[in-house]
Design a protein around this motif. Structure first.
Motif, PDB file in Angstrom:
ATOM      1  N   LEU A 115      -8.702  -3.011  -1.369  1.00 39.67           N
ATOM      2  CA  LEU A 115      -7.962  -2.332  -0.306  1.00 39.67           C
ATOM      3  C   LEU A 115      -8.853  -2.159   0.910  1.00 39.67           C
ATOM      4  O   LEU A 115     -10.007  -1.746   0.790  1.00 39.67           O
ATOM      5  N   THR A 175      -3.872  -4.941   1.183  1.00 41.13           N
ATOM      6  CA  THR A 175      -4.241  -4.867  -0.226  1.00 41.13           C
ATOM      7  C   THR A 175      -4.529  -6.270  -0.745  1.00 41.13           C
ATOM      8  O   THR A 175      -4.192  -7.272  -0.108  1.00 41.13           O
ATOM      9  N   ASN A 225       0.854  -1.185   0.000  1.00 37.76           N
ATOM     10  CA  ASN A 225       0.000   0.000   0.000  1.00 37.76           C
ATOM     11  C   ASN A 225       0.895   1.242   0.000  1.00 37.76           C
ATOM     12  O   ASN A 225       1.476   1.593   1.031  1.00 37.76           O
TER      13      ASN A 225
END
Length: 299
Positions: free
Chosen positions: A235, A225, A210
């Motif tokens: 996400l 993620t 991320n």
């Protein structure tokens, strides 16, 4: 005293959402993701919702449940465990820098599964669970049931299988439950991590999947993620937006960074009320996915 009371009452009337929090904008912010949910975790107020109850493949978001189940078992975090993926068909061909048979601490395996989305690390955690792989999968589904995740089902710990499904609403429940496990937040939100394995001895550097953990202005307490062809880009986060502590979920976004873009779009929308554009190709993908879902529901 009476004047002080009236002053406080006026403040409550003028600022019903509390200090630092703003009322929701009247406009609607479109997103790239097929499904999304944003919840203020202090008030339980839904700030944004789109197809939040739709069960979808969740890819590596599964690893958050994997890590939570491992911590529930209270296995020694410093115990060294051997990398083993024999319980999951096809895992031997999945790209990984972790060598089969090498050993690492259980805590390091959890960290790599969360922040770097390391599939072999997640599979190894399940292999070394009390009762082995079958008991681990049973524990994942039992935990989901205990948390009230009624639209969730797990068949393996990595998320590579499209049979690992959940909804945005269920994943908010998982995020809220994860707050009781501070280690999950610490490990998942780290920018990077260096790990030394043995048998043979070698060291590897890993980085968070991320990119928002590296961005100024983002206070991320927990993140995961996920991506597969079936799940799209996904996400989940515990973070702060417009002075609110929020649980954020987007599932099935098209494009390498559109799920990250959706996070930014919602944050700006809550803070300023301004609507941001979504890439046209992402919107087309979303429309096509919805059409397929409607066809499937009709049959």
């Amino acid at each position: 005293m009476r004047a002080k009371f009236l002053c406080c009452l006026c403040c409550l009337l003028v600022f019903p959402f509390g200090l630092g929090a703003k009322p929701l904008p009247d406009s609607h912010q479109p997103l790239a993701a097929v499904s999304a949910l944003l919840v203020d975790i202090n008030s339980n107020e839904e700030l944004y919702a789109e197809q939040a109850d739709m069960p979808l493949p969740i890819a590596s978001i599964s690893k958050l449940m994997t890590a939570l189940v491992v911590l529930d078992a209270q296995q020694p975090l410093r115990e060294r465990i051997a990398v083993n993926v024999s319980d999951i068909p096809g895992m031997a061909n999945v790209v990984s820098r972790l060598r089969i048979g090498s050993t690492l601490q259980r805590k390091e395996a959890i960290a790599l599964a969360l922040m770097a989305s390391e599939n072999r690390a997640a599979a190894t955690l399940a292999h070394h669970y009390p009762g082995g792989f079958p008991a681990f999968i049973k524990a994942m589904n039992a935990k989901a049931k205990a948390l009230g995740m009624q639209q969730s089902h797990f068949v393996e710990p990595t998320g590579l299988s499209s049979a690992n499904v959940s909804s945005a609403r269920d994943l908010v429940k998982l995020l809220v439950a994860s707050r009781s496990y501070p280690l999950l937040g610490k490990l998942s939100s780290a920018k990077n991590r260096s790990v030394t394995l043995r048998k043979p001895r070698y060291s590897l550097a890993f980085y968070n999947t991320n990119p928002l953990v590296n961005k100024p202005g983002w206070k991320i307490q927990l993140t995961k993620t996920g991506y597969t062809d079936a799940a799209g880009h996904c996400l989940v986060m515990l973070t702060e937006m417009a002075g609110r502590q929020v649980a954020f979920v987007v599932l099935d976004a098209f494009g390498k960074y559109t799920h990250i873009g959706d996070a930014g779009r919602l944050k700006r929308w809550l803070h300023t009320g301004k609507v941001s554009k979504v890439p046209p190709q992402a919107l087309r993908y979303k429309q096509e996915k919805r059409a397929l879902q409607q066809q499937a529901a009709a049959h």
